[in-house]
Write a protein that holds these residues in place. Structure first.
Motif, short mmCIF file in Angstrom:
data_model
loop_
_atom_site.label_atom_id
_atom_site.label_comp_id
_atom_site.label_asym_id
_atom_site.label_seq_id
_atom_site.Cartn_x
_atom_site.Cartn_y
_atom_site.Cartn_z
N SER A 153 -95.76 -46.23 -22.51
CA SER A 153 -94.95 -44.79 -22.81
C SER A 153 -93.72 -45.64 -23.31
CB SER A 153 -94.71 -44.27 -21.63
OG SER A 153 -93.74 -44.87 -20.77
N PHE A 154 -93.07 -44.75 -24.21
CA PHE A 154 -91.88 -45.02 -24.70
C PHE A 154 -90.70 -44.93 -23.69
CE2 PHE A 154 -87.78 -44.30 -26.84
CZ PHE A 154 -87.86 -45.26 -27.81
N GLU A 155 -90.70 -44.20 -22.59
CA GLU A 155 -89.90 -44.32 -21.45
C GLU A 155 -89.88 -45.67 -21.12
OE1 GLU A 155 -92.33 -42.00 -21.76
OE2 GLU A 155 -91.34 -40.24 -21.91
N ASN A 156 -90.94 -46.27 -20.79
CA ASN A 156 -90.73 -47.76 -20.15
C ASN A 156 -90.48 -48.70 -21.49
OD1 ASN A 156 -91.49 -47.14 -17.56
ND2 ASN A 156 -93.64 -47.45 -18.44
N ARG A 157 -90.71 -48.49 -22.49
CA ARG A 157 -90.28 -49.27 -23.54
C ARG A 157 -88.53 -49.21 -23.83
NH1 ARG A 157 -95.40 -47.86 -25.37
NH2 ARG A 157 -94.70 -46.42 -26.78
N HIS A 158 -88.04 -47.69 -23.66
CA HIS A 158 -86.85 -47.61 -23.77
C HIS A 158 -86.10 -48.43 -22.57
CE1 HIS A 158 -83.09 -45.51 -22.49
NE2 HIS A 158 -83.02 -45.07 -23.83
N LYS A 159 -86.60 -48.62 -21.48
CA LYS A 159 -85.85 -49.23 -20.33
C LYS A 159 -85.87 -50.91 -21.02
CE LYS A 159 -87.49 -46.05 -16.68
NZ LYS A 159 -88.31 -45.86 -15.72
N MET A 160 -86.67 -51.37 -21.27
CA MET A 160 -86.99 -52.82 -21.95
C MET A 160 -85.91 -53.02 -22.82
SD MET A 160 -91.20 -53.73 -22.17
CE MET A 160 -90.69 -54.45 -23.91
N LEU A 161 -85.96 -52.04 -23.76
CA LEU A 161 -84.87 -52.03 -25.04
C LEU A 161 -83.40 -52.25 -24.57
CD1 LEU A 161 -86.55 -49.67 -27.35
CD2 LEU A 161 -85.82 -51.98 -27.85
N SER A 162 -83.37 -51.33 -23.47
CA SER A 162 -81.73 -51.19 -22.72
C SER A 162 -81.41 -52.50 -22.15
CB SER A 162 -81.77 -50.13 -21.88
OG SER A 162 -81.94 -48.71 -22.66
N LYS A 163 -82.54 -53.06 -21.37
CA LYS A 163 -81.80 -54.41 -20.83
C LYS A 163 -81.68 -55.44 -21.89
CE LYS A 163 -84.75 -53.63 -16.60
NZ LYS A 163 -86.07 -53.95 -15.82
N ALA A 164 -82.45 -55.64 -22.97
CA ALA A 164 -82.34 -56.32 -24.03
C ALA A 164 -80.88 -56.43 -24.58
CB ALA A 164 -83.50 -56.40 -25.01
N ILE A 165 -80.61 -55.02 -24.80
CA ILE A 165 -79.26 -54.71 -25.42
C ILE A 165 -78.25 -55.27 -24.53
CG2 ILE A 165 -77.55 -52.75 -26.20
CD1 ILE A 165 -80.52 -51.18 -27.06
N LEU A 166 -78.33 -54.75 -23.45
CA LEU A 166 -77.24 -55.22 -22.32
C LEU A 166 -77.17 -56.63 -22.23
CD1 LEU A 166 -75.46 -54.02 -20.21
CD2 LEU A 166 -77.22 -54.28 -18.50
N LYS A 167 -78.33 -57.36 -22.22
CA LYS A 167 -78.34 -58.69 -22.25
C LYS A 167 -77.62 -59.38 -23.62
CE LYS A 167 -80.93 -62.67 -20.82
NZ LYS A 167 -82.04 -63.32 -20.05
N ASN A 168 -78.05 -58.82 -24.49
CA ASN A 168 -77.69 -59.43 -26.02
C ASN A 168 -77.62 -60.85 -26.06
OD1 ASN A 168 -77.09 -59.25 -28.84
ND2 ASN A 168 -75.04 -58.35 -28.41
N MET A 169 -78.49 -61.62 -25.83
CA MET A 169 -78.65 -62.98 -25.71
C MET A 169 -78.21 -63.77 -26.91
SD MET A 169 -82.74 -63.60 -25.05
CE MET A 169 -82.79 -65.29 -25.12
N HIS A 170 -78.04 -63.27 -27.81
CA HIS A 170 -77.89 -63.89 -29.21
C HIS A 170 -76.61 -63.44 -29.78
CE1 HIS A 170 -81.79 -65.86 -29.04
NE2 HIS A 170 -82.38 -64.66 -29.14
N GLY A 171 -75.79 -62.62 -28.93
CA GLY A 171 -74.52 -62.14 -29.64
C GLY A 171 -74.70 -61.43 -30.70
N GLN A 172 -75.70 -60.64 -31.05
CA GLN A 172 -75.82 -59.93 -32.21
C GLN A 172 -74.93 -58.54 -32.47
OE1 GLN A 172 -80.16 -60.17 -31.79
NE2 GLN A 172 -80.32 -60.38 -34.04
N ASP A 173 -74.83 -57.91 -33.46
CA ASP A 173 -74.01 -56.58 -33.61
C ASP A 173 -75.04 -55.80 -33.41
OD1 ASP A 173 -72.69 -54.43 -34.40
OD2 ASP A 173 -72.75 -54.89 -36.54
N ILE A 174 -75.12 -55.20 -32.18
CA ILE A 174 -75.80 -54.20 -31.59
C ILE A 174 -75.23 -52.85 -31.84
CG2 ILE A 174 -77.21 -55.65 -30.09
CD1 ILE A 174 -75.33 -54.94 -27.61
N SER A 175 -74.05 -52.58 -32.21
CA SER A 175 -73.22 -51.54 -32.16
C SER A 175 -74.22 -50.16 -32.76
CB SER A 175 -72.27 -51.44 -33.30
OG SER A 175 -72.49 -52.00 -34.60
N GLY A 176 -74.34 -49.20 -31.96
CA GLY A 176 -74.99 -48.08 -32.22
C GLY A 176 -76.45 -48.18 -31.69
N PHE A 177 -77.23 -49.02 -31.70
CA PHE A 177 -78.56 -49.46 -31.17
C PHE A 177 -78.77 -48.52 -29.93
CE2 PHE A 177 -82.52 -52.01 -30.27
CZ PHE A 177 -83.11 -51.23 -31.27
N GLN A 178 -78.11 -48.72 -28.86
CA GLN A 178 -78.18 -48.07 -27.44
C GLN A 178 -78.53 -46.57 -27.78
OE1 GLN A 178 -79.24 -49.32 -24.32
NE2 GLN A 178 -79.97 -47.30 -24.18
N GLN A 179 -77.28 -46.11 -28.68
CA GLN A 179 -77.35 -44.64 -28.67
C GLN A 179 -78.36 -44.17 -29.54
OE1 GLN A 179 -74.87 -46.78 -29.27
NE2 GLN A 179 -73.07 -46.09 -28.08
#
Length: 172
Positions: free
Chosen positions: A65-91
């Motif tokens: 489900s995309f709902e579960n993948r959305h949760k995975m993505l949100s965690k990865a965005i929050l962590k942003n372990m490589h310090g990338q430009d993630i502006s706008g991706f969560q939105q």
């Protein structure tokens, strides 16, 4: 009267399609566009979480489900372990989550002939939750599906833009 958000169900058309072929075509196009959105998001996700131990994108697509993948993505965005430009991706992924309900309608609908009213894509009425008070929650025509295809295509282009920015090229 408020204008509905683009991801909401469209108003029922009083007349359906004269033939079912356009609906079948539009369903295929919509679902192919949705898979392209998901594929590009997966490229972004892989770029956000890559490390030497992570070698493929199996985790993304094996998560139901995309709902579960959305949760995975949100965690990865929050962590942003490589310090990338993630502006706008969560939105962006939040908006994709809103459109996911329309993808679900399209993927799980069936074409029905309502006689003089024409052909529509409707929910499977075997599941009573799809038809409270015996009224189908949606009845899409080819023009409704073409609208969603246009919306999905916009999401594809945005997803590709994020994938180009966030992807990780493997060196081996």
């Amino acid at each position: 009267m408020t204008v509905p958000s683009p991801w909401e169900r469209r108003a029922r058309q009083p007349k359906g399609d004269a033939a079912p072929h356009g609906i079948f075509y539009a369903v295929g196009m919509a679902l192919s566009l949705w898979e392209t959105i998901e594929d590009e998001i997966c490229v972004s996700y892989t770029g956000l979480i890559y490390n030497d131990d992570y070698r493929d994108d199996d985790k993304y697509f094996s998560t139901p489900s995309f709902e579960n993948r959305h949760k995975m993505l949100s965690k990865a965005i929050l962590k942003n372990m490589h310090g990338q430009d993630i502006s706008g991706f969560q939105q962006f992924i939040d908006i994709v989550l809103k459109y996911n309900s329309r993808r679900h309608d399209i993927a799980h609908g069936r074409v029905v002939n309502l006689g003089e009213y024409g052909f529509y894509l409707c929910p499977n009425n075997v599941l009573t939750r799809n038809s409270p008070q015996l009224i189908a929650e949606y009845q899409y025509t080819t023009s409704d599906l073409a609208y969603y295809c246009g919306e999905f295509l916009k999401l594809v282009n945005e997803a590709k833009s994020f994938a180009e920015r966030l992807h990780h090229r493997r060196t081996n």
